[in-house]
Enzyme design. Structure first.
Site, mmCIF file in Angstrom:
data_model
loop_
_atom_site.group_PDB
_atom_site.id
_atom_site.type_symbol
_atom_site.label_atom_id
_atom_site.label_comp_id
_atom_site.label_asym_id
_atom_site.label_seq_id
_atom_site.Cartn_x
_atom_site.Cartn_y
_atom_site.Cartn_z
ATOM 1 N N GLU A 125 0.957 -4.120 22.991
ATOM 2 C CA GLU A 125 1.250 -2.764 23.313
ATOM 3 C C GLU A 125 0.541 -1.985 24.615
ATOM 4 O OE1 GLU A 125 2.550 -1.466 19.164
ATOM 5 O OE2 GLU A 125 1.793 0.554 19.950
ATOM 6 N N HIS A 142 6.759 2.612 18.989
ATOM 7 C CA HIS A 142 5.502 2.954 18.132
ATOM 8 C C HIS A 142 5.601 4.562 17.786
ATOM 9 C CE1 HIS A 142 1.370 1.837 16.863
ATOM 10 N NE2 HIS A 142 1.855 2.780 15.964
ATOM 11 N N ALA A 171 3.974 -2.196 11.296
ATOM 12 C CA ALA A 171 2.576 -2.065 11.093
ATOM 13 C C ALA A 171 1.631 -2.066 12.426
ATOM 14 C CB ALA A 171 2.456 -3.185 10.000
ATOM 15 N N ARG A 172 1.491 -3.431 12.947
ATOM 16 C CA ARG A 172 0.908 -3.807 14.097
ATOM 17 C C ARG A 172 1.572 -4.948 14.544
ATOM 18 N NH1 ARG A 172 -0.552 0.891 13.673
ATOM 19 N NH2 ARG A 172 -2.813 1.664 13.874
ATOM 20 N N ARG A 175 -3.124 -8.974 -1.387
ATOM 21 C CA ARG A 175 -4.482 -9.498 -1.776
ATOM 22 C C ARG A 175 -4.666 -9.302 -3.124
ATOM 23 N NH1 ARG A 175 -8.736 -6.968 2.214
ATOM 24 N NH2 ARG A 175 -7.036 -5.390 2.080
ATOM 25 N N GLY A 193 6.775 5.390 14.321
ATOM 26 C CA GLY A 193 6.680 5.368 12.748
ATOM 27 C C GLY A 193 6.465 6.582 12.225
ATOM 28 N N GLY A 215 0.978 -1.144 0.035
ATOM 29 C CA GLY A 215 -0.074 0.136 -0.129
ATOM 30 C C GLY A 215 0.955 1.182 -0.005
HETATM 31 C C1 GLV Z 1 0.039 4.182 13.249
HETATM 32 O O1 GLV Z 1 0.385 3.415 13.631
HETATM 33 C C2 GLV Z 1 -0.943 4.455 12.234
HETATM 34 O O2 GLV Z 1 -1.784 3.568 11.908
HETATM 35 O O3 GLV Z 1 -1.005 5.529 11.504
#
Ligand code: GLV
Length: 322
Positions: free
Chosen positions: A270, A288, A240-241, A180, A290, A158
């Site tokens: 988290e 976290h 990401a997560r 996907r 990013g 993405g």
């Molecule tokens: C950060 O974790 C976001 O999803 O923007």
């Protein structure tokens, strides 16, 4: 005039944009996430909620807010903290902040050693004597691996995955991706990217970087079997997560050397970090962050405010989800 509840400290411009549109703003003004009981009290009577990923937006929260809520503007590109079907059932619009988060820092995060924690006096690559008194000038000290000619596997091509791939291309890396569906042909052409199955991506990738949303379908997408495929000379990056990776399996793989190392910005539980990770030297841990640049965090918060203002004015949201 509508009441907009903002559940965290956001840049002044954001609150200004909401007030300029004629709304009353009630904001959590302390550092750190708002405790749940205080959150439930804070949202009472809200027409709009501007939420952070640290807040769970579910039926309980919407009940606490009352029937007036028309929009939940999540200040994040990910919205796994929001129960979107529950919001949809109640006619509450949910928005996120795509297109802003384009500064993936992981390219700069990959530090293959952990000098500061080891007590080294100077940053990697320098010669001298460490604080411990041991010499660090060995020809083989602090060797990393070059990126030129290596393969980056992107899980989820993405907006953020593409931005990461562009930066990796500048380092001379080849790009594989899994997702996907096929990425648009201009993106594939620009990045020279090839779509493969996850198993092939893990086997071929020298670095595999996670850029997919979290959902029940992506829970533990990378577990023990996938880490074994990645192999002992390859690295996993997760910005990401947390729960897209089985953290227990990751700790084990890092301890056993099943993979070479990892760079993590997110964690399965988290803000708790697996204690095993804290002890390892082949993993870089960040809290976290990013999106943590002035430009990105301000842009995300302003986009959330624009979504709120649009929905409260009876217009279409700018960036709806679902
Ligand atoms: C950060 O974790 C976001 O999803 O923007």
């Amino acid at each position: 005039m509508a009441t907009v509840v903002v559940t965290g400290r956001l840049p002044d411009e954001t609150l200004g944009a909401l007030r300029d549109a004629g709304h009353e703003v009630r904001a959590w003004e302390h550092d750190g996430p708002v405790p749940r009981d205080q959150l439930l009290a804070l949202v009472e009577g809200a027409d709009a909620l501007v939420t952070l990923v640290t807040e769970r937006v579910d039926a309980e929260l919407l009940d606490a807010a009352g029937p007036g809520v028309r929009v939940v503007a999540n200040v994040a590109v990910g919205y796994d903290n929001v129960d979107v079907p529950v919001c949809a059932d109640r006619g509450v619009v949910v928005t996120n902040t795509p297109g802003v988060l384009r500064r993936p820092p992981q390219t700069w995060r990959w530090r293959w050693s952990s000098c500061p924690r080891a007590g080294w006096a100077r940053p990697s690559g320098s010669c001298g004597r460490g604080r411990s008194g041991s010499g660090v000038c060995s020809y083989a000290a602090l060797l990393g691996r070059g990126l030129q000619g290596r393969t980056l596997g992107i899980v989820g091509l993405g907006g953020i995955g593409r931005a990461t791939a562009r930066r990796a291309r500048a380092f001379g890396m080849h790009i594989l991706y899994t997702g996907r569906r096929d990425a648009p042909s201009d993106v594939v052409e620009e990045l020279g990217a090839r779509r493969v199955e996850l198993a092939e991506l893990l086997e071929a990738g020298d670095v595999v970087s996670m850029h997919l949303p979290y959902s029940a379908a992506t829970h533990h997408l990378v577990g023990a079997d996938e880490l074994a495929r990645l192999g002992p000379t390859s690295y996993l990056v997760n910005t990401a997560r947390g729960p897209v990776v089985d953290e227990e399996a990751l700790v084990h793989a890092l301890q056993e050397g099943t993979i070479a190392g990892a760079g993590l910005d997110v964690y399965e539980h988290e803000p708790r970090v697996h204690p095993g990770l804290l002890e390892l030297e082949n993993v870089v841990l960040l809290p976290h962050v990013g999106s943590a640049t002035v430009e990105t965090r301000t842009g995300m918060a302003l986009l959330a405010a624009r979504n709120v203002v649009a929905v409260l004015a009876g217009e279409d949201p700018v960036t709806p989800v679902g």
